[in-house]
Scaffold this active site. Structure first.
Site, PDB file in Angstrom:
ATOM      1  N   ASN A  14     -32.967  26.951   6.268  1.00  0.00           N
ATOM      2  CA  ASN A  14     -32.706  27.435   7.621  1.00  0.00           C
ATOM      3  C   ASN A  14     -33.811  28.419   7.991  1.00  0.00           C
ATOM      4  O   ASN A  14     -33.836  29.542   7.478  1.00  0.00           O
ATOM      5  CB  ASN A  14     -31.335  28.108   7.686  1.00  0.00           C
ATOM      6  CG  ASN A  14     -31.044  28.700   9.057  1.00  0.00           C
ATOM      7  OD1 ASN A  14     -31.816  28.533   9.996  1.00  0.00           O
ATOM      8  ND2 ASN A  14     -29.932  29.390   9.180  1.00  0.00           N
ATOM      9  N   GLY A  71     -28.148  31.922   4.537  1.00  0.00           N
ATOM     10  CA  GLY A  71     -27.125  32.924   4.296  1.00  0.00           C
ATOM     11  C   GLY A  71     -25.735  32.330   4.323  1.00  0.00           C
ATOM     12  O   GLY A  71     -25.544  31.125   4.131  1.00  0.00           O
ATOM     13  N   ASP A  72     -24.750  33.193   4.599  1.00  0.00           N
ATOM     14  CA  ASP A  72     -23.359  32.752   4.593  1.00  0.00           C
ATOM     15  C   ASP A  72     -23.089  31.678   5.644  1.00  0.00           C
ATOM     16  O   ASP A  72     -22.312  30.756   5.417  1.00  0.00           O
ATOM     17  CB  ASP A  72     -22.438  33.957   4.833  1.00  0.00           C
ATOM     18  CG  ASP A  72     -22.448  34.937   3.671  1.00  0.00           C
ATOM     19  OD1 ASP A  72     -22.752  34.515   2.538  1.00  0.00           O
ATOM     20  OD2 ASP A  72     -22.152  36.125   3.897  1.00  0.00           O
TER      21      ASP A  72
END
Length: 324
Positions: A14, A71-72
């Site tokens: 990402n 990330g999350d």
């Protein structure tokens, strides 16, 4: 044990997560896989939801694992893509921290991207629990938290301050506490035990950490249980501020106003359709039902799997439960 040559991984990066360092991290860890003779097929996400689409639709035959740089939020997409595949095929996941929130990677103690890459090369695979949430007639999968009440209020406001990174949650939380918290009436059911009252928040945790905050210090990723942090309404602003100061080392749970439970099946019904915070994503509303899917996903970790006991806190007492 190192991975044998000719291993193939799908790597999803990402480029917009966190401080937009995803592609830089890729160049940093690429040599580790090259040296190990591991082939990477790199896919760069192009829009919100793209990682979920890849995990749901990509042909996984011939791949030994899926690596995620993000990330999350990216991990949440990957999880929900894998668990909604028509062929129900899963694959081990390796997570390289590249987001503004890296709660799972903090629990795994792999916050350094190079260490995370080496854990994948060394092929330390463990099975972890997945949380299944039913809300609004649909199913959402979680690895981190399900928050309701003040927790969601903070998440909604913090979305407008993303440029601050993880610090936005701290700042918004303090502002919310200083301005006063809202009382919400609800019926919370934990493994058949009902708690009906007015609450400030309820947080259901699979991980110990949410960002840098050690919300659920007893939580384990592979014990088949969720740790539930409950704060009923009525605590003063001064008390809330003192709790906030202790949330980073986990000692907030020692305060009598904080209730700490464990359960494998959880439901919550409130007097209105309140929004939820699931893994940092604002999705779904009350009422909701939650169930643990024990050890349903494989992930690369620095440690080999081992059995140990944990103390499960449930109101006044506890019991020792084997992890494997």
């Amino acid at each position: 044990m190192n991975l044998s040559p000719n291993k193939n991984f799908c790597l999803i990066v990402n480029p917009h997560g966190g401080r937009k360092k995803g592609l830089h991290l890729l160049s940093e860890i690429q040599p580790i896989f090259d040296t190990a003779g591991i082939k990477l097929e790199v896919i760069v996400t192009e829009f919100a939801g793209h990682a979920r689409e890849i995990a749901k639709q990509k042909d996984l035959v011939g791949y030994d694992g899926m690596i995620v740089i993000g990330g999350d939020g990216t991990m949440h997409e990957i999880l929900n893509g894998l668990f909604t595949r028509e062929d129900q095929q899963t694959i081990p996941i390796g997570l390289i921290p590249g987001g503004s929130g890296n709660s799972l990677i903090v629990d795994l103690e792999l916050t350094d991207p190079v260490d995370a890459a080496k854990a994948i090369v060394d092929e330390h695979i463990r099975k972890f629990d997945v949380v299944e949430i039913t809300t609004n007639g649909r199913t959402v999968y979680s690895f981190n938290i399900i928050g309701w009440g003040l927790v969601t209020d903070v998440g909604i406001r913090a979305e407008k301050w993303r440029w601050l990174g993880p610090a936005r949650y701290t700042i918004v939380s303090l502002l919310k506490v200083l301005r006063g918290t809202q009382a919400r009436s609800a019926q919370l059911i934990l493994d058949g035990k009902e708690i009906a009252d007015e609450f400030t928040f309820v947080m259901v945790c699979n991980t110990r950490y949410t960002g840098a905050m050690k919300i659920a210090p007893q939580a384990k990723l592979d014990d088949g249980l969720l740790d539930v942090i409950v704060l009923r309404h009525g605590a003063s602003r001064l008390k809330l501020l003192s709790l906030f100061n202790r949330i980073y080392d986990g000692t907030h749970v020692e305060d009598p106003v904080v209730e700490y439970y464990t359960a494998s099946q959880i439901s919550l019904t409130s007097n209105q359709a309140d929004p939820l915070n699931i893994d940092g994503e604002l999705t779904g509303t009350t009422p909701f039902d939650i169930e643990v899917r024990p050890r349903a996903i494989e992930m690369f970790d620095r440690r080999k799997e081992k059995c140990q006991n944990r103390l499960v806190i449930s109101g006044k007492g506890g019991q020792s439960v084997p992890l494997c």
